[in-house]
Design a protein around this motif. Structure first.
Motif, PDB file in Angstrom:
ATOM      1  N   VAL A 117      16.895  15.948 -10.096  1.00  0.00           N
ATOM      2  CA  VAL A 117      15.936  15.007 -10.679  1.00  0.00           C
ATOM      3  C   VAL A 117      16.547  13.613 -10.733  1.00  0.00           C
ATOM      4  O   VAL A 117      15.894  12.624 -10.396  1.00  0.00           O
ATOM      5  CB  VAL A 117      15.487  15.478 -12.081  1.00  0.00           C
ATOM      6  N   ALA A 118      17.815  13.526 -11.135  1.00  0.00           N
ATOM      7  CA  ALA A 118      18.486  12.229 -11.198  1.00  0.00           C
ATOM      8  C   ALA A 118      18.577  11.605  -9.811  1.00  0.00           C
ATOM      9  O   ALA A 118      18.358  10.397  -9.650  1.00  0.00           O
ATOM     10  CB  ALA A 118      19.873  12.387 -11.808  1.00  0.00           C
ATOM     11  N   ALA A 119      18.887  12.404  -8.805  1.00  0.00           N
ATOM     12  CA  ALA A 119      18.969  11.893  -7.443  1.00  0.00           C
ATOM     13  C   ALA A 119      17.601  11.432  -6.958  1.00  0.00           C
ATOM     14  O   ALA A 119      17.489  10.406  -6.278  1.00  0.00           O
ATOM     15  CB  ALA A 119      19.532  12.964  -6.511  1.00  0.00           C
ATOM     16  N   GLN A 120      16.549  12.165  -7.301  1.00  0.00           N
ATOM     17  CA  GLN A 120      15.201  11.786  -6.883  1.00  0.00           C
ATOM     18  C   GLN A 120      14.784  10.489  -7.565  1.00  0.00           C
ATOM     19  O   GLN A 120      14.198   9.610  -6.934  1.00  0.00           O
ATOM     20  CB  GLN A 120      14.217  12.896  -7.211  1.00  0.00           C
ATOM     21  N   VAL A 121      15.106  10.348  -8.849  1.00  0.00           N
ATOM     22  CA  VAL A 121      14.760   9.125  -9.569  1.00  0.00           C
ATOM     23  C   VAL A 121      15.507   7.941  -8.961  1.00  0.00           C
ATOM     24  O   VAL A 121      14.931   6.872  -8.741  1.00  0.00           O
ATOM     25  CB  VAL A 121      15.074   9.265 -11.078  1.00  0.00           C
ATOM     26  N   ALA A 177      22.061  26.486 -13.108  1.00  0.00           N
ATOM     27  CA  ALA A 177      20.753  26.138 -12.545  1.00  0.00           C
ATOM     28  C   ALA A 177      20.182  24.902 -13.236  1.00  0.00           C
ATOM     29  O   ALA A 177      19.597  24.034 -12.587  1.00  0.00           O
ATOM     30  CB  ALA A 177      19.799  27.316 -12.668  1.00  0.00           C
ATOM     31  N   ALA A 178      20.359  24.804 -14.550  1.00  0.00           N
ATOM     32  CA  ALA A 178      19.872  23.638 -15.284  1.00  0.00           C
ATOM     33  C   ALA A 178      20.617  22.376 -14.858  1.00  0.00           C
ATOM     34  O   ALA A 178      20.012  21.308 -14.700  1.00  0.00           O
ATOM     35  CB  ALA A 178      20.017  23.863 -16.789  1.00  0.00           C
TER      36      ALA A 178
END
Length: 114
Positions: A63-67, A55-56
């Protein structure tokens, strides 16, 4: 006719024999059961850790994809401005406010204050 033996005499003779024979058997069953329970607990704990780690990792990937997506959109917006001019700060502020999650005012509406 055979002699009649009172049941309590049979109990007095059989009880110590049964105790000697059954105690090791019951002890072995209990010992094995406790060992199995400990192994199951250990396996469940390890499985829980693996799920938590997974899950982590997924959260970090998201988060990396969103950034990366935000950087791509930001670069595209900068390149779309004519003559390399910067956009107005109010436009960026409005975009950031639109992305921020809304906090509902009803969270503490039913709480009593002392």
């Amino acid at each position: 006719m055979p002699p009649v033996v009172p049941p309590f005499l049979v109990g007095l003779i059989v009880a110590p024999l049964a105790k000697r024979l059954l105690k090791p058997l019951v002890r072995g069953v209990v010992k094995t059961s406790v060992g199995i329970v400990m192994e199951v607990k250990k396996a469940a704990h390890e499985a829980g850790e693996n799920i938590h780690d997974l899950a982590a990792e997924v959260a970090a990937d998201m988060v990396a994809a969103q950034v990366a997506s935000d950087e791509h959109h930001h670069r595209a917006a900068e390149s779309a401005t004519p003559n390399g001019e910067k956009e107005d700060e109010s436009v960026h502020r409005a975009e950031n406010e639109a992305r921020a999650p809304k906090i509902r005012a009803t969270a503490g509406a039913g709480a009593k204050t002392n």
